[in-house]
Design an enzyme around this catalytic site. Structure first.
Site, PDB file in Angstrom:
ATOM      1  N   HIS A 129      23.684 -28.384  -9.887  1.00 31.78           N
ATOM      2  CA  HIS A 129      24.492 -29.634 -10.058  1.00 31.78           C
ATOM      3  C   HIS A 129      23.892 -30.936  -9.915  1.00 31.78           C
ATOM      4  O   HIS A 129      24.334 -32.033 -10.535  1.00 31.78           O
ATOM      5  CB  HIS A 129      25.855 -29.410  -9.117  1.00 31.78           C
TER       6      HIS A 129
ATOM      7  N   ASP B 133      25.778 -31.474 -15.391  1.00 29.39           N
ATOM      8  CA  ASP B 133      27.278 -31.663 -14.977  1.00 29.39           C
ATOM      9  C   ASP B 133      27.901 -30.507 -15.524  1.00 29.39           C
ATOM     10  O   ASP B 133      27.397 -29.911 -16.015  1.00 29.39           O
ATOM     11  CB  ASP B 133      27.478 -33.019 -15.593  1.00 29.39           C
TER      12      ASP B 133
END
Length: 423
Positions: A395, A399
């Protein structure tokens, strides 16, 4: 007579230490040149260290599971002709005490020969000397729960053959009496044994790598349902009409071809993140790691330059690499360097997984089991072949929106497989 000290050589660029996994000798053993002394492991590759001289083992240094620095002494050998040995660490006479071994940080003597490295071979990790046997014989004995050390050998150089295993099984085949219960009627036997197993070798490497990946990487998981009815029909038709020289196609070559088509639009996914330096390396080449379960544990051989391979070449390479990983013949250079990994649990079932990213990569894809079930198709109910596609992303780099878009693009190609082959 003299003392020759065999040291751990530099087994790879950047390697500072290695783990002892199996000793093949003990004090008092007579060894010949090129005879196996010890197996050491680094970066999921096991290296068979062989003796560069003839001699008698006077001492071994380090236990199974010990981490030994490069340059540290592994074996002391008494050699007859010390003047004829080119790489001498310490000279001594039978009546003299050997000099203290140099510190582990001392450099290797410039003339010391580096033993040749052999292919990865799964070994017995119990700490005892593993008898010589073919990988197939070793694997069969493990499946039967038989210790190779209990089997009389008849092969050359003490090698245990498949006939030796068969003979052992025939001698051991005797009717066993039913176990007697030591509990009262209506009660189960209370199991109280505790089995202690030291985590060493490949299993320790796996544990360390998984722990490091979870500690370093904030994972985001994404699971998408995919209709593979058309793909399965195409795959079955191709397999039914392939030539004898062509390998059988599984789902994976199609999935890899889909990845090759989509990844150029998501360069941050086909990447490796050096979080120590804060640098992302995005690759144009697609090097796909294939998570493979082996008798020794999980290994990830790499299909290199998947973008340059068609379905048949991918299928052949997948078959070759997975077989090499399982039978222990995978070369060291076939294991590192993947840019994205596929982990398939389809044959084992399960509706979804949350795979751990193969650090320092930033993404991993996991196809699950294909099942037939009723699906709403417009105004009708139809039986379709459905599969969940599980994935995890770093992450910090990918995204959630980009991760979803990436998997949706993969889904479109798999559900309409003709698009995989249209430029």
């Amino acid at each position: 007579m003299g003392l020759y000290q065999f040291r751990l050589p530099d087994v790879g660029e950047g390697v500072a230490e290695a783990e002892i996994t199996v000793w093949h000798v003990k004090p008092g053993d007579s060894v010949k040149e090129d005879q196996s002394l010890v197996d050491v492991m680094t970066d999921k590759a096991t290296v068979d260290m062989t003796s560069p001289v003839d001699g008698i083992v006077s001492a071994i240094h380090g236990q199974v599971g010990s981490m030994m620095p490069v340059g540290s002494v592994l074996v002391d050998l008494e050699v007859a002709d010390i003047d004829g040995v080119e790489a001498v660490a310490v000279r001594a006479t039978p009546s003299a005490s050997p000099e203290p071994a140099p510190a582990a940080t001392d450099p290797l003597p410039p003339t010391q020969q580096v033993p040749k490295l052999k292919a990865f071979v799964p070994r017995d990790m119990s700490g005892s000397i593993a008898p010589a046997a073919a990988p197939s014989t070793r694997r069969r004995a493990k499946q039967l729960g038989i210790d190779l050390g209990d089997i009389p050998n008849s092969g050359p150089a003490g090698r245990i053959t498949s006939h030796d295993l068969d003979a052992y099984l025939n001698r051991s085949a005797a009717p066993s009496s039913a176990p007697t219960s030591n509990t009262a009627p209506g009660r189960y036997y209370a199991r109280t044994e505790v089995h202690e197993t030291r985590i060493i070798g490949l299993r320790r490497k796996i544990a360390e790598k998984m722990q490091d990946a979870k500690r370093r990487i904030p994972h985001i998981a994404y699971v998408e349902e995919v209709d593979v009815t058309q793909l399965e029909a195409l795959r079955q038709d191709i397999n039914a009409n392939r030539s004898a020289a062509q390998p059988k196609l599984t789902l994976l070559p199609f999935l890899i071809r889909a990845l090759v088509r989509v990844l150029p639009d998501f360069p941050q996914v086909n990447a490796r993140y050096d979080d120590d330096e804060g640098v992302l390396l995005a690759y144009e080449a697609v090097h796909v790691g294939i998570a493979t379960q082996t008798p020794a544990g999980l290994m990830v051989p790499v299909v290199r330059h998947a973008e340059a391979l068609d379905l048949w070449a991918l299928a052949a390479e997948l078959s070759r690499l997975s077989s090499a990983a399982r039978d222990g013949t995978a070369r060291r250079e076939e294991l590192p360097g993947s840019t994205i990994t596929i982990t398939s649990l389809g044959t084992l079932g399960g509706i979804a997984t949350t795979p751990i990213i193969n650090h320092p990569e930033v993404a991993i894809i996991g196809p699950n089991k294909i099942v037939e079930r009723p699906v709403v198709d417009g105004h009708f109910i139809a039986v379709r072949k459905m599969m969940n596609l599980s994935s995890s992303f770093d992450h910090r780099i990918v995204d959630g929106y980009d991760a979803a878009q990436f998997i949706q693009r993969i889904k479109r190609l798999i559900e309409h497989p003709a698009l995989i082959f249209i430029d």
